[in-house]
Design an enzyme around this catalytic site. Structure first.
Site, mmCIF file in Angstrom:
data_model
loop_
_atom_site.group_PDB
_atom_site.id
_atom_site.type_symbol
_atom_site.label_atom_id
_atom_site.label_comp_id
_atom_site.label_asym_id
_atom_site.label_seq_id
_atom_site.Cartn_x
_atom_site.Cartn_y
_atom_site.Cartn_z
ATOM 1 C CG ASP A 33 -23.518 7.372 -17.549
ATOM 2 O OD1 ASP A 33 -22.753 6.857 -18.388
ATOM 3 O OD2 ASP A 33 -24.710 7.597 -17.748
ATOM 4 C CG HIS A 219 -2.250 -2.274 2.936
ATOM 5 N ND1 HIS A 219 -1.511 -2.427 1.793
ATOM 6 C CD2 HIS A 219 -1.535 -1.428 3.708
ATOM 7 C CE1 HIS A 219 -0.402 -1.713 1.870
ATOM 8 N NE2 HIS A 219 -0.391 -1.100 3.038
ATOM 9 C CG ASP A 236 -2.172 4.008 8.297
ATOM 10 O OD1 ASP A 236 -2.164 5.211 7.971
ATOM 11 O OD2 ASP A 236 -1.300 3.196 7.943
ATOM 12 C CG ASP A 247 0.945 7.556 6.103
ATOM 13 O OD1 ASP A 247 0.013 6.995 6.719
ATOM 14 O OD2 ASP A 247 1.830 6.937 5.480
ATOM 15 C CG HIS A 319 5.290 -2.440 8.051
ATOM 16 N ND1 HIS A 319 5.779 -1.290 8.616
ATOM 17 C CD2 HIS A 319 4.323 -2.884 8.894
ATOM 18 C CE1 HIS A 319 5.121 -1.034 9.731
ATOM 19 N NE2 HIS A 319 4.239 -1.989 9.941
ATOM 20 C CG HIS A 323 6.231 5.635 3.266
ATOM 21 N ND1 HIS A 323 5.523 6.774 2.997
ATOM 22 C CD2 HIS A 323 5.478 4.941 4.164
ATOM 23 C CE1 HIS A 323 4.387 6.759 3.674
ATOM 24 N NE2 HIS A 323 4.335 5.656 4.415
ATOM 25 C CG HIS A 330 3.636 4.611 -0.099
ATOM 26 N ND1 HIS A 330 3.291 3.301 -0.279
ATOM 27 C CD2 HIS A 330 3.357 4.867 1.193
ATOM 28 C CE1 HIS A 330 2.821 2.793 0.852
ATOM 29 N NE2 HIS A 330 2.850 3.741 1.757
ATOM 30 C CD GLU A 353 4.547 3.609 7.935
ATOM 31 O OE1 GLU A 353 3.539 2.900 8.051
ATOM 32 O OE2 GLU A 353 4.757 4.358 6.965
ATOM 33 C CE1 TYR A 357 0.633 -3.873 12.459
ATOM 34 C CE2 TYR A 357 2.923 -4.444 11.965
ATOM 35 C CZ TYR A 357 1.892 -3.510 11.996
ATOM 36 O OH TYR A 357 2.128 -2.234 11.562
ATOM 37 N NE ARG A 374 0.747 1.246 10.270
ATOM 38 C CZ ARG A 374 -0.138 0.312 9.960
ATOM 39 N NH1 ARG A 374 0.122 -0.964 10.243
ATOM 40 N NH2 ARG A 374 -1.289 0.617 9.379
ATOM 41 C CD GLU A 376 2.260 6.074 8.909
ATOM 42 O OE1 GLU A 376 1.146 5.535 8.987
ATOM 43 O OE2 GLU A 376 2.905 6.157 7.841
HETATM 44 N N1 GLY Z 1 -0.931 4.502 5.049
HETATM 45 C C1 GLY Z 1 -0.028 3.769 4.291
HETATM 46 C C2 GLY Z 1 1.269 3.670 4.960
HETATM 47 O O1 GLY Z 1 1.344 3.849 6.162
HETATM 48 O O2 GLY Z 1 2.266 3.472 4.360
HETATM 49 MN MN MN Z 2 2.979 5.293 6.012
HETATM 50 MN MN MN Z 3 -0.026 5.024 7.267
#
Ligand code: GLY
Ligand code: MN
Ligand code: MN
Length: 409
Positions: A33, A219, A236, A247, A319, A323, A330, A353, A357, A374, A376
Site C-alpha cells: 500500500d 552510479h 555526487d 548536481d 562519461h 549535461h 539531466h 563534471e 577513475y 570527479r 562537478e
Molecule cells: N548525478 C548525476 C550526474 O552527475 O549526471
Molecule cells: Mn551531472
Molecule cells: Mn552528479
C-alpha cells in the site's frame, strides 16, 4: 502569472489554431500500500505550477481548461487536501476546470476539427495512452518545443537553481567536515540528507557516497561501506528546491590529507574542470568543455605514465563532461542542431563534471589504484560569460584540507 506567460510563449511558437495537452504523473506504487513520494511531471509543472498528481491541462489562444482530482472527503482525510474542481480556476488562472474522471468524455468539447493538437507524452499519467489513441490522427508531439523553452532559464528559474546549488554546496561542505575513518558511507549520506531536509529540499537523484574503490563505480548508490583511512570519498549529491535541481560532485580524502598520488590525479581533474568552465560563454560550442577536459586529462595521464596510448582515454574517463540542468537533473534540450553541436546561449545551465577513475590494473603503479575523482559544478551561461552557481562548495586542495582540519568530532 509566470506559468501563464510560459503558456502564452509556448502558444506563440505554435500555429494560431493549436491546442496543447499536457498531463502530470500518476502516483507510483512502491510496494503493497506504499507509494513512492510524488513528483510532478516537469513540463506540466513548468506550464501550470500545479503539483498534485493526475491532472491534465488543455490550452489554446482562446481557452485554458484544467482537469484535476475531484474533492473526496475520505481520501483527503487519509492522503491530504486536494485543490478540487471548484477552486482550480481561481488558483490556477484557468477558464474552466473539470474532474479528471470526466476527461475522456469532455476532451472532445475542447477541440474542434480545425485544431492542431500538440501533446507532451513525457508524464506517467494513466490517461496518456487514451489521449494518443483518441486523437491519433490529429496529434503532434510537443516535447521538443517545450524542451527548447525549458533550456533557457528565466530569472525565476535561475533564482531557484541558485537556492538549490547553495544548499547542495553547504551539504557537501558539511560532509567534508563530518567525514573521518571509522564512520560508514551512510553516516555521511545522513549529513547531506539533514542539510537538504532542513533547507526544505529533496534529493534531485539518489546520492552517490562512494569511498575507496567504490569511487570508480559511476552510479554507486549502496552507500553502506566503511570509510577507510587513506581512501578517497567521492560524493555526487544534489537537491531539488521548488522543482529545480542542483548536481554537485566533490572528492576528498577521508582522513583530511590527500596522498601525493591522490593529489596528483586530483589536480589533473581540477585543472580540466577549471579550463572547461572558463570556456563557457554565449557563442561557444556546447561540446567545447568536453573537448578541453578530454585533451587535458589524456595529455596529463600520458605524461605521468598511466595512459600509454592517447586513444585509451575511455578506460579512465568514460562519461561526458556535462549535461543540461533544470527541472530535471539531466534536463531537456538538444545538444546538436542538424547534427552540429549548438552554441551556448544566455540562460542555459550546464554541469561541468570531468573525472578520472583508476581501477586495479597490473600495468599501473598500485599507488594509483582505486582513485576515482570527479569534480562537478553547475554553470549558468550569462550575457558575457558564465556564473558558477555551485561555487561556494570548496574544491581547491588547500581549502578542502583546511575545512577538514576543522573536523572536531
Ligand atoms: N548525478 C548525476 C550526474 O552527475 O549526471
Ligand atoms: Mn551531472
Ligand atoms: Mn552528479
Amino acid at each position: 502569472m509566470i506559468h501563464q506567460k510560459r503558456r502564452q510563449e509556448l502558444l506563440s511558437r505554435l500555429g494560431d489554431n493549436s491546442v496543447v495537452i499536457v498531463s502530470t504523473n500518476s502516483e507510483q506504487k512502491r510496494n503493497s500500500d506504499v507509494n513512492y513520494p510524488f513528483r510532478p511531471d516537469s513540463s506540466f509543472w513548468y506550464l501550470t505550477g500545479f503539483t498534485e498528481p493526475d491532472a491534465i491541462a488543455v490550452f489554446s489562444n482562446n481557452n485554458y481548461s484544467i482537469f484535476v482530482r475531484p474533492k473526496d472527503k475520505t481520501k483527503e482525510i487519509w492522503d491530504g487536501e486536494r485543490l478540487g474542481v471548484k477552486s482550480a480556476p481561481k488558483v490556477l488562472l484557468a477558464d474552466n476546470a473539470y474532474s479528471i474522471n470526466d476527461f475522456l468524455k469532455t476532451i472532445h468539447k475542447l477541440i474542434d476539427k480545425n485544431n492542431l493538437v500538440y501533446f507532451d507524452d513525457s508524464s506517467t499519467n494513466k490517461l496518456n495512452e487514451n489521449i494518443t489513441s483518441i486523437l491519433a490522427n490529429n496529434t503532434k508531439l510537443l516535447n521538443t518545443v517545450i524542451s527548447e523553452m525549458r533550456l533557457i532559464k528565466d530569472s525565476n528559474e535561475i533564482q531557484n537553481m541558485q537556492t538549490a546549488a547553495n544548499l547542495a554546496a553547504k551539504a557537501h561542505m558539511a560532509a567534508m567536515t563530518k567525514a573521518s575513518p571509522g564512520l560508514y558511507e551512510y553516516h555521511i549520506a545522513a549529513e547531506i540528507d539533514a542539510e537538504f531536509r532542513t533547507g526544505n529540499a529533496d534529493y534531485a537523484y539518489p546520492p552517490i557516497v562512494a569511498s575507496g574503490k567504490n569511487s570508480c563505480i559511476l552510479h554507486y548508490t549502496e552507500n553502506n561501506k566503511l570509510l577507510n583511512d587513506g581512501d578517497l570519498l567521492l560524493i555526487d549529491a544534489g537537491c531539488e528546491s521548488l522543482g529545480y535541481a542542483s548536481d554537485i560532485t566533490r572528492t576528498f580524502p577521508i582522513n583530511g590529507r590527500f596522498s601525493k598520488a591522490q593529489k596528483q590525479i586530483y589536480q589533473i581533474v581540477l585543472s580540466a574542470q577549471k579550463s572547461a568552465i572558463a570556456s563557457i560563454k554565449p557563442g561557444e560550442k556546447v561540446n567545447t568543455p568536453h573537448e578541453i577536459s578530454c585533451d587535458i586529462i589524456s595529455r596529463e595521464l600520458n605524461k605521468i605514465g598511466i595512459m600509454k596510448d592517447l586513444d585509451n582515454l575511455t578506460e579512465f574517463y568514460m562519461h561526458k563532461t556535462g549535461h543540461w540542468l533544470g527541472l530535471d537533473v539531466h534536463d531537456v534540450g538538444e545538444y546538436k542542431i542538424d547534427n552540429d553541436f549548438r552554441d551556448f546561449e544566455e540562460g542555459m545551465v550546464t554541469t561541468v563534471e570531468p573525472g578520472i577513475y583508476i581501477r586495479k590494473n597490473d600495468k599501473i603503479d598500485p599507488k594509483y589504484w582505486n582513485i576515482g575523482i570527479r569534480i562537478e559544478d553547475d554553470v549558468l551561461v550569462t550575457k558575457d560569460g558564465h556564473h558558477v552557481l555551485s561555487k561556494s562548495a570548496v574544491k581547491e586542495v588547500k581549502d578542502i584540507e583546511y575545512l577538514m582540519s576543522q573536523n572536531i568530532t
